[in-house]
Write an enzyme that holds these catalytic residues in place. Structure first.
Site, mmCIF file in Angstrom:
data_model
loop_
_atom_site.group_PDB
_atom_site.id
_atom_site.type_symbol
_atom_site.label_atom_id
_atom_site.label_comp_id
_atom_site.label_asym_id
_atom_site.label_seq_id
_atom_site.Cartn_x
_atom_site.Cartn_y
_atom_site.Cartn_z
ATOM 1 N N ARG A 1 -6.025 6.987 1.454
ATOM 2 C CA ARG A 1 -6.782 7.075 2.706
ATOM 3 C C ARG A 1 -5.904 7.392 3.913
ATOM 4 O O ARG A 1 -6.393 7.882 4.922
ATOM 5 C CB ARG A 1 -7.634 5.820 2.886
ATOM 6 C CG ARG A 1 -8.793 5.829 1.874
ATOM 7 C CD ARG A 1 -9.574 4.544 1.870
ATOM 8 N NE ARG A 1 -8.816 3.398 1.427
ATOM 9 C CZ ARG A 1 -8.663 3.028 0.158
ATOM 10 N NH1 ARG A 1 -9.228 3.715 -0.797
ATOM 11 N NH2 ARG A 1 -7.969 1.962 -0.151
ATOM 12 N N GLU B 1 0.839 -7.785 -7.305
ATOM 13 C CA GLU B 1 0.474 -9.128 -7.728
ATOM 14 C C GLU B 1 0.779 -9.330 -9.217
ATOM 15 O O GLU B 1 1.300 -10.351 -9.620
ATOM 16 C CB GLU B 1 -1.010 -9.361 -7.454
ATOM 17 C CG GLU B 1 -1.447 -10.781 -7.709
ATOM 18 C CD GLU B 1 -2.901 -11.019 -7.325
ATOM 19 O OE1 GLU B 1 -3.376 -12.136 -7.583
ATOM 20 O OE2 GLU B 1 -3.552 -10.107 -6.799
#
Length: 175
Positions: free
Chosen positions: A58, A95
């Site tokens: 984006r 993560e």
């Protein structure tokens, strides 16, 4: 209408418990899109920015528009294997695992002042890796700019602790 009101929230996407902030609705509104570009460009007008680096994907949408408004060039920072010429890369932790981002070796010149741009700052992992990448190339990360900040997650604070200023347009509390 405010920028924040043009951002759609989709609960439980991509997994349960996540509130996904969808900017496609913002980009689909001409006035909202213009406000984003004008506000970002206005914030950095008069600062010596040589090039904008947009983070996949984006950051590729808003980055070129802001670059045009500032009269500077645009370079993409992409996931590994997506750029055709010789690249430099940085690996960073996620993560669960790690990822790699890259840019062309000739995308920036040593000493160039770079504004790093993306749509959203959450943990800051990708943006911090982009800072590493810009520095690895010998350029200077002047600032990071994002449309959305999720301050409870702490990414913007991590970037500021690194010594790079952060500018955001809106905040959403929580995840």
């Amino acid at each position: 209408m405010s920028i924040k009101s043009l951002i759609r929230t989709i609960p439980d996407y991509p997994k349960t418990g996540i509130m996904f902030r969808d900017i496609t609705t913002l980009f689909g509104d001409a006035e909202g899109l213009r406000e984003v570009v004008d506000t970002l460009a206005g914030e950095f007008q008069g600062q010596k920015i040589d090039v904008i680096a947009g983070i996949e994907a984006r950051g590729f949408i808003i980055g070129p528009a802001v670059a045009l408004a500032l009269g500077v060039g645009f370079i993409p920072i992409r996931k590994q294997g997506k750029l055709p010429a010789k690249t430099i890369s940085v690996e960073y932790d996620l993560e669960y695992g790690s990822d790699i981002i890259e840019m062309h070796v000739d995308a920036v010149k040593p000493g160039q002042r770079v504004l790093i741009l993306d749509d959203l700052i959450a943990t800051g992992g990708t943006a911090l890796a982009a800072i590493d990448l810009i520095e690895k190339a010998g350029a200077v990360p002047v600032s990071c700019a994002f449309i959305i900040d999720l301050p409870d997650i702490g990414g913007a604070a991590r970037i500021r602790e690194r010594g790079v200023p952060v500018f955001t347009l809106v905040e959403f509390e929580g995840d």
